[in-house]
Enzyme design. Structure first.
Site, PDB file in Angstrom:
ATOM      1  N   ARG A   1      -4.944  10.450   4.544  1.00  0.00           N
ATOM      2  CA  ARG A   1      -3.923  11.477   4.748  1.00  0.00           C
ATOM      3  C   ARG A   1      -2.878  11.458   3.653  1.00  0.00           C
ATOM      4  NH1 ARG A   1      -3.099  13.274   8.788  1.00  0.00           N
ATOM      5  NH2 ARG A   1      -0.894  13.527   8.298  1.00  0.00           N
TER       6      ARG A   1
ATOM      7  N   ARG B   1      -8.685  -0.732   4.606  1.00  0.00           N
ATOM      8  CA  ARG B   1      -7.876   0.332   4.018  1.00  0.00           C
ATOM      9  C   ARG B   1      -6.508  -0.197   3.620  1.00  0.00           C
ATOM     10  NH1 ARG B   1      -7.366   5.764   7.119  1.00  0.00           N
ATOM     11  NH2 ARG B   1      -6.001   5.915   5.324  1.00  0.00           N
TER      12      ARG B   1
ATOM     13  N   ASP C   1       4.461   0.382  12.150  1.00  0.00           N
ATOM     14  CA  ASP C   1       3.265  -0.243  11.575  1.00  0.00           C
ATOM     15  C   ASP C   1       3.136  -1.710  11.960  1.00  0.00           C
ATOM     16  OD1 ASP C   1       3.231   1.564   8.396  1.00  0.00           O
ATOM     17  OD2 ASP C   1       2.775   2.141  10.455  1.00  0.00           O
TER      18      ASP C   1
ATOM     19  N   LEU D   1       7.075  19.583   7.878  1.00  0.00           N
ATOM     20  CA  LEU D   1       8.354  19.238   7.229  1.00  0.00           C
ATOM     21  C   LEU D   1       8.204  19.264   5.702  1.00  0.00           C
ATOM     22  CD1 LEU D   1       9.436  16.271   9.567  1.00  0.00           C
ATOM     23  CD2 LEU D   1      10.213  18.651   9.653  1.00  0.00           C
TER      24      LEU D   1
ATOM     25  N   ARG E   1      -0.024  14.363  13.398  1.00  0.00           N
ATOM     26  CA  ARG E   1       0.472  14.143  12.038  1.00  0.00           C
ATOM     27  C   ARG E   1       0.508  15.429  11.202  1.00  0.00           C
ATOM     28  NH1 ARG E   1      -1.561   8.551   9.957  1.00  0.00           N
ATOM     29  NH2 ARG E   1       0.369   8.700   8.746  1.00  0.00           N
ATOM     30  N   PRO E   2       1.260  16.407  11.664  1.00  0.00           N
ATOM     31  CA  PRO E   2       1.403  17.655  10.906  1.00  0.00           C
ATOM     32  C   PRO E   2       2.174  17.425   9.602  1.00  0.00           C
ATOM     33  CG  PRO E   2       2.962  17.580  12.715  1.00  0.00           C
ATOM     34  CD  PRO E   2       2.084  16.370  12.866  1.00  0.00           C
ATOM     35  N   ILE E   3       2.170  18.429   8.733  1.00  0.00           N
ATOM     36  CA  ILE E   3       2.950  18.307   7.486  1.00  0.00           C
ATOM     37  C   ILE E   3       3.946  19.461   7.359  1.00  0.00           C
ATOM     38  CG2 ILE E   3       1.204  16.966   6.236  1.00  0.00           C
ATOM     39  CD1 ILE E   3       0.428  19.596   4.806  1.00  0.00           C
TER      40      ILE E   3
ATOM     41  N   CYS F   1      -5.392  12.217  13.060  1.00  0.00           N
ATOM     42  CA  CYS F   1      -6.045  10.913  12.920  1.00  0.00           C
ATOM     43  C   CYS F   1      -5.892  10.204  14.257  1.00  0.00           C
ATOM     44  CB  CYS F   1      -5.425  10.125  11.778  1.00  0.00           C
ATOM     45  SG  CYS F   1      -3.855   9.415  12.209  1.00  0.00           S
TER      46      CYS F   1
ATOM     47  N   LYS G   1       0.853  -1.207   0.000  1.00  0.00           N
ATOM     48  CA  LYS G   1       0.000   0.000   0.000  1.00  0.00           C
ATOM     49  C   LYS G   1       0.879   1.244   0.000  1.00  0.00           C
ATOM     50  CE  LYS G   1      -1.847   1.543   4.016  1.00  0.00           C
ATOM     51  NZ  LYS G   1      -1.580   2.962   4.335  1.00  0.00           N
ATOM     52  N   ASN G   2       1.892   1.272   0.864  1.00  0.00           N
ATOM     53  CA  ASN G   2       2.665   2.504   1.053  1.00  0.00           C
ATOM     54  C   ASN G   2       3.723   2.737  -0.017  1.00  0.00           C
ATOM     55  OD1 ASN G   2       1.041   2.997   3.179  1.00  0.00           O
ATOM     56  ND2 ASN G   2       2.534   2.469   4.757  1.00  0.00           N
TER      57      ASN G   2
HETATM   58  C1  EPZ Z   1       4.010   6.929   6.578  1.00  0.00           C
HETATM   59  O1  EPZ Z   1       3.179   7.921   7.136  1.00  0.00           O
HETATM   60  C2  EPZ Z   1       3.117   5.706   6.383  1.00  0.00           C
HETATM   61  N1  EPZ Z   1       2.042   6.037   5.448  1.00  0.00           N
HETATM   62  C3  EPZ Z   1       2.552   5.277   7.738  1.00  0.00           C
HETATM   63  O2  EPZ Z   1       1.798   4.097   7.532  1.00  0.00           O
HETATM   64  C4  EPZ Z   1       3.709   4.957   8.674  1.00  0.00           C
HETATM   65  O3  EPZ Z   1       3.205   4.623   9.935  1.00  0.00           O
HETATM   66  C5  EPZ Z   1       4.635   6.173   8.787  1.00  0.00           C
HETATM   67  O4  EPZ Z   1       5.073   6.577   7.460  1.00  0.00           O
HETATM   68  C6  EPZ Z   1       5.863   5.897   9.629  1.00  0.00           C
HETATM   69  O5  EPZ Z   1       6.572   4.827   9.086  1.00  0.00           O
HETATM   70  C7  EPZ Z   1       2.317   6.053   4.118  1.00  0.00           C
HETATM   71  O6  EPZ Z   1       3.437   5.810   3.697  1.00  0.00           O
HETATM   72  C8  EPZ Z   1       1.174   6.378   3.211  1.00  0.00           C
HETATM   73  P1  EPZ Z   1       5.916  10.252   8.755  1.00  0.00           P
HETATM   74  P2  EPZ Z   1       3.716   9.447   7.211  1.00  0.00           P
HETATM   75  O7  EPZ Z   1       5.813  11.539   8.006  1.00  0.00           O
HETATM   76  O8  EPZ Z   1       4.598   9.740   6.062  1.00  0.00           O
HETATM   77  C9  EPZ Z   1       5.956  13.457  12.272  1.00  0.00           C
HETATM   78  C10 EPZ Z   1      -0.038   2.695   7.689  1.00  0.00           C
HETATM   79  O9  EPZ Z   1      -0.448   2.078   8.667  1.00  0.00           O
HETATM   80  N2  EPZ Z   1       5.892  14.462  11.192  1.00  0.00           N
HETATM   81  O10 EPZ Z   1       7.101   9.379   8.495  1.00  0.00           O
HETATM   82  O11 EPZ Z   1       2.531  10.304   7.459  1.00  0.00           O
HETATM   83  C11 EPZ Z   1       4.690  12.616  12.330  1.00  0.00           C
HETATM   84  O12 EPZ Z   1       3.706  13.279  13.106  1.00  0.00           O
HETATM   85  C12 EPZ Z   1       0.394   4.132   7.826  1.00  0.00           C
HETATM   86  O13 EPZ Z   1       0.101   2.216   6.533  1.00  0.00           O
HETATM   87  C13 EPZ Z   1       5.952  15.807  11.524  1.00  0.00           C
HETATM   88  O14 EPZ Z   1       6.045  16.172  12.688  1.00  0.00           O
HETATM   89  O15 EPZ Z   1       4.600   9.392   8.525  1.00  0.00           O
HETATM   90  C14 EPZ Z   1       5.180  11.344  12.972  1.00  0.00           C
HETATM   91  O16 EPZ Z   1       5.220  11.533  14.369  1.00  0.00           O
HETATM   92  C15 EPZ Z   1       0.068   4.679   9.201  1.00  0.00           C
HETATM   93  N3  EPZ Z   1       5.904  16.736  10.516  1.00  0.00           N
HETATM   94  C16 EPZ Z   1       6.609  11.202  12.433  1.00  0.00           C
HETATM   95  O17 EPZ Z   1       6.988  12.513  11.984  1.00  0.00           O
HETATM   96  C17 EPZ Z   1       5.799  16.370   9.194  1.00  0.00           C
HETATM   97  O18 EPZ Z   1       5.773  17.246   8.319  1.00  0.00           O
HETATM   98  C18 EPZ Z   1       6.735  10.226  11.265  1.00  0.00           C
HETATM   99  O19 EPZ Z   1       5.772  10.591  10.320  1.00  0.00           O
HETATM  100  C19 EPZ Z   1       5.724  14.989   8.887  1.00  0.00           C
HETATM  101  C20 EPZ Z   1       5.786  14.058   9.892  1.00  0.00           C
END
Ligand code: EPZ
Length: 420
Positions: A92, A400, A307, A125, A121-123, A116, A22-23
């Protein structure tokens, strides 16, 4: 709403295949926005999140045809550059259209995903990096309004490891003017898969899947074809299903290396895991009568996957001894703990560390509720290991990210069915 009913206690036996990831599929699907023409993607998993992505891409003038795990997409000029809240709040990962739209059209209007179940889960970065590439970013009415004549290559060191953040910027940099250097990148295999597809389309991405990436921007990309890698989270989930039931199964069609953090832990507590030889890649799992407790800390790849944290916690409920699991990636990814406790688990949480007192005899079936994608998988696994009947509600979460999980488990001998 559908429910899943599990009659636990049957050791699983047999062979099961892993679907596409999926990812990996989601970012690659969004990357089709970067290149006009035809894209052919193989081994795309048939999941709700994939169907949601087709729906969002359709609103951005990317038509798709999806049959037998092959997705054929046709990208044309979108009439609008907006990813609507109704679509983004469902998934998301829709934030992944931000980089491609900005890179190709100089404009994107993407709803903020909102939080969620597992965290805020801010964006930030993603947005900080796009600003460094020259984008003008405004937040208004819950939308990110991004504009830029043409993105410029930049040197970016991510303040934190972010999977979709790395992927968004890779796609933005592919069409930027000049060279982009990315450091502190996410190293997940899914990031490498995206890098491969971008290069198939004519991009110049070097080092995808490692800590540092160099991306030389090009002026345009063309539709191409690719194969999605195996889903390491589904593979890990299936391995734990064999383990938690004390069974012996073969999980096929994936490279065991991509779940090594899990398999090393399983070997340490008494499970036998052998890599398959011959044409089929994968793992054979043989379970001991009982298994020991162990400590786990989640970390970015190649560390122990967040995960797989909920699934491993289910396994520790049946272990001999006390385990600890520290969740370092998300601030609220213990929603499954309360539900596991309903099945008899003894779990205490102290500042982001779950302490699990294993007791196989105490685990008995009960009605439980899924709260998020991986939590729902952990409840299915715990039900498989517990004596008696477990009914899991709100399993739309499961759909999902898992393709026909109950069918795959039933083929291994599990007493599991989906009821309306
Ligand atoms: C990806 O989510 C995956 N989703 C998630 O899988 C997975 O749990 C996660 O990476 C961690 O491995 C997809 O790939 C579609 P991150 P993502 O940005 O990219 C913080 C599943 O079950 N952060 O690596 O959203 C964030 O809050 C899903 O398939 C910021 O603070 O995760 C988290 O604490 C769930 N600012 C950490 O970083 C940002 O701009 C890691 O998040 C981005 C992230």
């Amino acid at each position: 709403m559908d429910k899943i009913v599990v009659e636990g206690g049957t050791p699983l036996k047999g062979v099961v295949q892993v679907s596409g990831a999926k990812n990996a599929a989601l970012p690659i699907l969004f990357s089709t926005l970067l290149a006009p023409g035809k894209h052919i993607l193989n081994r795309v998993p048939n999941l709700q999140d994939v169907l949601s992505t087709f729906e969002l891409l359709k609103s951005l003038n990317v038509k798709s045809d999806f049959k037998d795990h092959v997705a054929t997409l046709f990208t044309e000029e979108p009439q609008n550059m907006e990813a609507h809240y109704d679509l983004v709040r469902k998934m998301r990962a829709s934030v992944l259209c931000l980089g491609p739209l900005l890179a190709r059209y100089g404009h994107a209007r993407v709803s903020l995903p909102g939080g969620c179940a597992i965290g805020a889960r801010p964006i930030n970065l993603h947005l900080d990096a796009l600003k460094k590439m020259g984008a003008e970013i405004k937040i208004e009415e819950g939308y990110v309004e991004a504009r830029c004549k043409r993105l410029q290559g930049a040197k970016i060191i991510f303040d934190g490891v972010t999977v979709t953040g790395t992927e968004n910027i890779m796609m933005a940099a592919a069409l930027a003017k000049g060279t982009t250097i990315l450091q502190n990148c996410a190293k997940e295999p899914e990031v490498a898969n995206l890098g491969e597809y971008l290069n198939e389309m004519g991009a110049k991405v070097y080092g995808a899947g490692t800590e540092t990436m160099t991306i030389e921007g090009v002026d345009n990309l063309n539709g191409a074809s690719a194969t999605i890698i195996a889903d390491r989270i589904e593979a890990g989930t299936l391995v734990v299903a064999g383990a938690i039931t004390g069974g012996e199964i073969e999980v096929q069609d994936f490279d065991p290396l991509i779940i090594e953090a899990l398999t090393l832990k399983l070997r340490e507590i008494g499970f036998t895991l052998n890599s398959l030889t011959g044409s089929k890649k994968g793992l054979k799992v043989t379970s001991p009568k009982t298994w020991n407790a162990i400590d786990v800390v989640t970390a970015p790849y190649p560390g122990f996957a967040t995960d797989l944290q909920a699934q491993f916690m289910a396994l520790m409920c049946f272990a001999q001894g006390t385990s600890t699991i520290k969740e370092t990636i998300f601030e609220n990814r213990f929603m499954h703990v309360q539900e596991l406790s309903r099945l008899g688990a003894d779990i205490q949480i102290k500042n982001q560390v779950a302490v699990i007192k294993g007791n196989k005899k105490a685990m008995t079936g009960a009605p439980v509720m899924a709260t998020d994608l991986r939590a729902s998988a952990s409840l299915v696994l715990a039900g498989l290991g517990s004596q008696g009947k477990t009914t899991i509600s709100r399993i739309y979460h499961l759909d999902r990210g898992y393709e026909n999980l109950e069918k795959k488990l039933r083929a291994l001998g599990a007493k599991i069915e989906r009821v309306p």
